[in-house]
Design a protein around this motif. Structure first.
Motif, PDB file in Angstrom:
ATOM      1  N   TYR A   1     -41.645  16.136 -11.888  1.00 16.02           N
ATOM      2  CA  TYR A   1     -42.774  17.015 -11.583  1.00 16.02           C
ATOM      3  C   TYR A   1     -42.943  17.138 -10.076  1.00 16.02           C
ATOM      4  N   ALA A   2     -43.517  18.215  -9.597  1.00 15.08           N
ATOM      5  CA  ALA A   2     -43.801  18.393  -8.170  1.00 15.08           C
ATOM      6  C   ALA A   2     -44.817  17.355  -7.711  1.00 15.08           C
TER       7      ALA A   2
ATOM      8  N   ILE B   1     -49.342  19.586  -6.369  1.00 19.16           N
ATOM      9  CA  ILE B   1     -49.522  20.849  -7.083  1.00 19.16           C
ATOM     10  C   ILE B   1     -50.616  21.647  -6.385  1.00 19.16           C
ATOM     11  N   THR B   2     -50.321  22.887  -6.056  1.00 16.63           N
ATOM     12  CA  THR B   2     -51.255  23.716  -5.286  1.00 16.63           C
ATOM     13  C   THR B   2     -52.609  23.841  -5.964  1.00 16.63           C
TER      14      THR B   2
END
Length: 381
Positions: free
Chosen positions: A349-350, A353-354
């Motif tokens: 996963y990133a 997260i924005t």
């Protein structure tokens, strides 16, 4: 239960077909197109000459015909668990009982196994012939020998109907009663394609196949309809089903959510002598788990290849690629291929997260506030 009435002498020429044949069996095998052995049962071997044009048409298309009397004591459709024939032609309308091991159940089992049947009758049709017709489908009303079809059954198709002035009624009923069926509601020629792609044609006119109608269209009609029954027309096969990630060629053992993939399959139609590319714009594929998450219409390159691309949904589980293609006059295609879809691993996963920035801000502001409060509390007198 269908009611069967004896046909009067003014019987009209007819062809009948069944109304219900809902048989949950495997699909018809394209490989059987090379097996062309047909059993022809007759009341009188003279039919071989009186109907020679029809039989010659079958032979010219590569079929091997085995003629036998319907009461031959050596009759058998299979031996040691294997069927001896690929199609059955019943030109024995008056036979009361088949010979050998052949009976009503054996004929129906033959169709259930995916084999094809042509049944021809006339005004002298025996109870056995009528039972076969009835067990192949719903209500049948005989007066010439016309019949009605079950409108709710999608497996049956009317090929030839009576003229607008024709009528069908029980000859034993009172004359004051209106006819049961009139006009085009009377089916003269009908066909059924079962769910296992076996095809059935039942005709009430054995004479329709004879040589006595040189100036009519009978010869062309029975030739073309027999081509359909024996899968020389409208038979489809699907090969080389393939799927892979975009940019790759190898088929993976699983997909991850949101992967981009490509799906393709080749579909061909038998022309009677060779496999030709099937051309259509209504072939669809489903990416299915309990219900379809993706439904895409496949595009074709006009050479038999159908393909599309889509993104794997953000749902993990065991999915299936499903093609369930059904078109009037053609064999149905039912294709499925199972593939698991997995979520990202924890380390895939990133990291940031924005859309979660407000939560990050709240966490850090809480830590800063706690630090300020601690300093103020410890060092304030």
């Amino acid at each position: 239960m269908a009611k069967l009435y004896p046909a009067p002498l003014s019987a009209i020429v007819l062809v009948l077909l069944a109304s219900k044949l809902c048989i949950p069996c495997d699909s018809f095998s394209a490989d059987r197109l090379t097996d062309r052995r047909l059993l022809v049962l007759v009341d009188d071997l003279a039919v071989r000459s009186s109907h020679s044009r029809f039989f010659s048409s079958l032979r010219s298309r590569g079929y091997e015909l085995d003629f036998k009397l319907a009461d031959d004591p050596s009759l058998a459709l299979r031996r040691y668990g294997q069927y001896l024939y690929d199609g059955l032609i019943l030109f024995s309308p008056s036979v009361q009982r088949f010979g050998g091991s052949l009976d009503l159940a054996a004929v129906l089992d033959f169709v259930d196994a995916g084999h094809d049947l042509i049944l021809a009758a006339d005004s002298s049709a025996s109870d056995l012939m009528r039972e076969i017709a009835t067990d192949c489908g719903g209500p049948v009303l005989f007066r010439g020998i016309g019949h009605s079809l079950n409108a709710a059954n999608s497996l049956v198709l009317k090929v030839l109907s009576a003229s607008a002035a024709a009528y069908s009624a029980n000859p034993s009923a009172e004359l004051s009663q209106p006819p049961s069926l009139t006009g085009s509601a009377i089916s003269l020629v009908s066909i059924v394609q079962a769910r296992n792609n076996a095809r059935v044609l039942i005709t009430g006119s054995l004479d329709m196949f004879s040589n006595r109608h040189e100036k009519s269209g009978n010869e062309q009609f029975v030739t073309e309809i027999s081509k359909w029954v024996f899968h020389e027309r409208g038979h489809l096969k699907a090969v080389n089903l393939h799927h892979h990630k975009v940019g790759e060629t190898n088929e993976p053992t699983m997909y991850r959510i949101n992967d981009d993939l490509e799906y393709s399959v080749e579909i061909y139609e038998w022309s009677g002598s060779s496999w030709e590319p099937y051309l259509a714009d209504d072939v669809q594929v489903q990416f299915y788990m309990m219900s379809p998450y993706v439904l895409k219409t496949l595009s074709t390159d006009q050479k038999g290849l159908y393909s599309t691309s889509f993104k794997v949904p953000d749902v993990y589980g065991v999915f299936q690629f499903k093609v369930d293609y059904q078109k009037l006059g053609y064999t149905s295609l039912s294709l499925s291929k199972q593939i698991p879809v997995q979520p990202f691993r924890h380390n895939e996963y990133a990291r940031f997260i924005t859309t979660a920035f407000p939560y990050y801000g709240a966490s850090f502001s809480n830590m800063v506030g706690f630090f300020i409060f601690t300093v103020f509390y410890l060092y304030n007198k």
